[in-house]
Design an enzyme around this catalytic site. Structure first.
Site, PDB file in Angstrom:
ATOM      1  CB  CYS A 126     -23.214  -2.191 -16.098  1.00  0.00           C
ATOM      2  SG  CYS A 126     -22.401  -3.382 -15.918  1.00  0.00           S
TER       3      CYS A 126
ATOM      4  CG  ASN B 223     -23.034  -9.020 -14.709  1.00  0.00           C
ATOM      5  OD1 ASN B 223     -23.358 -10.554 -14.458  1.00  0.00           O
ATOM      6  ND2 ASN B 223     -22.649  -8.213 -13.290  1.00  0.00           N
TER       7      ASN B 223
ATOM      8  CB  CYS C 213     -16.684  -3.546 -16.636  1.00  0.00           C
ATOM      9  SG  CYS C 213     -16.038  -3.824 -18.057  1.00  0.00           S
ATOM     10  NE  ARG C 214     -20.627   0.426 -17.029  1.00  0.00           N
ATOM     11  CZ  ARG C 214     -20.959   0.590 -17.992  1.00  0.00           C
ATOM     12  NH1 ARG C 214     -21.431   2.286 -17.391  1.00  0.00           N
ATOM     13  NH2 ARG C 214     -22.064  -0.304 -18.592  1.00  0.00           N
ATOM     14  CB  SER C 215     -22.801  -4.139 -11.899  1.00  0.00           C
ATOM     15  OG  SER C 215     -22.452  -5.258 -13.738  1.00  0.00           O
TER      16      SER C 215
ATOM     17  CG  ASP D 218     -18.414   0.662 -20.077  1.00  0.00           C
ATOM     18  OD1 ASP D 218     -17.859   0.000 -19.953  1.00  0.00           O
ATOM     19  OD2 ASP D 218     -19.747  -0.200 -20.978  1.00  0.00           O
TER      20      ASP D 218
HETATM   21  P1  4NP Z   1     -19.366  -3.180 -18.732  1.00  0.00           P
HETATM   22  O1  4NP Z   1     -18.499  -2.823 -19.151  1.00  0.00           O
HETATM   23  O2  4NP Z   1     -21.584  -2.757 -19.215  1.00  0.00           O
HETATM   24  O3  4NP Z   1     -19.100  -2.087 -17.524  1.00  0.00           O
HETATM   25  O4  4NP Z   1     -19.390  -4.323 -17.906  1.00  0.00           O
HETATM   26  C1  4NP Z   1     -19.044  -3.666 -21.160  1.00  0.00           C
HETATM   27  C2  4NP Z   1     -18.792  -5.291 -21.057  1.00  0.00           C
HETATM   28  C3  4NP Z   1     -18.174  -5.347 -22.382  1.00  0.00           C
HETATM   29  C4  4NP Z   1     -18.587  -4.791 -23.447  1.00  0.00           C
HETATM   30  C5  4NP Z   1     -19.550  -3.586 -22.882  1.00  0.00           C
HETATM   31  C6  4NP Z   1     -19.974  -2.926 -21.257  1.00  0.00           C
HETATM   32  N1  4NP Z   1     -18.906  -5.131 -24.534  1.00  0.00           N
HETATM   33  O5  4NP Z   1     -19.490  -4.482 -25.274  1.00  0.00           O
HETATM   34  O6  4NP Z   1     -18.658  -6.301 -24.453  1.00  0.00           O
END
Ligand code: 4NP
Length: 154
Positions: A7, A10, A12-14, A123
């Site tokens: 994702c 790294n 939240c989702r992955s 997300d």
């Molecule tokens: P992820 O979510 O891609 O599912 O881990 C996010 C985590 C952090 C951020 C964006 C999306 N960020 O902008 O810091």
């Protein structure tokens, strides 16, 4: 088999996908290597998001030991299958991989449920706790589908 989930952050989702797929593949008796990574480096070294950890724990999946890392070109050689959470990250995986890019190894995770529709796992980073549960179920359904296919081909 070595499987990587990707994702953006790294956190939240992955990490959820890694935990869910590890749990389901172990239940299926598969001794596969599972990992996750982000295309961005904002959170390298951090644990998964508090709400991803809490949500996973509520379904009996422990992701607390995971540490955030960034996707690198050598991952394209090392892993057999790379599942991306959305089209932006699919394109980033392609860009970062450079001459190691292998389209046959790489897929959108939700293609397992909605082939050819280019659907993304939303997300949950910008939202509240229910969003993490929605994402958990969506990822779980896709992982189930992938493992069903593996079993049917055995
Ligand atoms: P992820 O979510 O891609 O599912 O881990 C996010 C985590 C952090 C951020 C964006 C999306 N960020 O902008 O810091």
């Amino acid at each position: 088999m070595k499987v990587l989930f990707v994702c953006l952050g790294n956190i939240c989702r992955s990490p959820l996908a890694e935990g869910i797929f590890r749990t389901l593949s172990e239940k299926a008796g598969l001794n596969w290597e599972i990992d996750s990574a982000g295309t961005a480096g904002y959170h390298v070294g951090e644990s998964p998001h508090r709400l991803s950890q809490k949500t996973a724990k509520s379904y009996g999946v422990d992701i607390s030991a995971q540490k955030c890392r960034q996707f690198m070109a050598t991952d394209m050689d090392y892993f057999d299958k790379i599942y991306c959470m959305d089209t932006d990250n699919y394109n980033e995986v392609k860009r970062i991989s450079g001459n190691k890019w292998n389209a046959a190894k790489t897929a959108l995770l939700l293609d397992a449920l909605y082939p050819g529709q280019n659907k993304s796992v939303p997300d949950p980073w910008y939202g509240e706790e229910p969003g993490y549960h929605e994402v958990y179920h969506l990822i779980e359904q896709a992982c189930d589908k992938i493992l069903e296919k593996v079993k049917s081909e055995e």
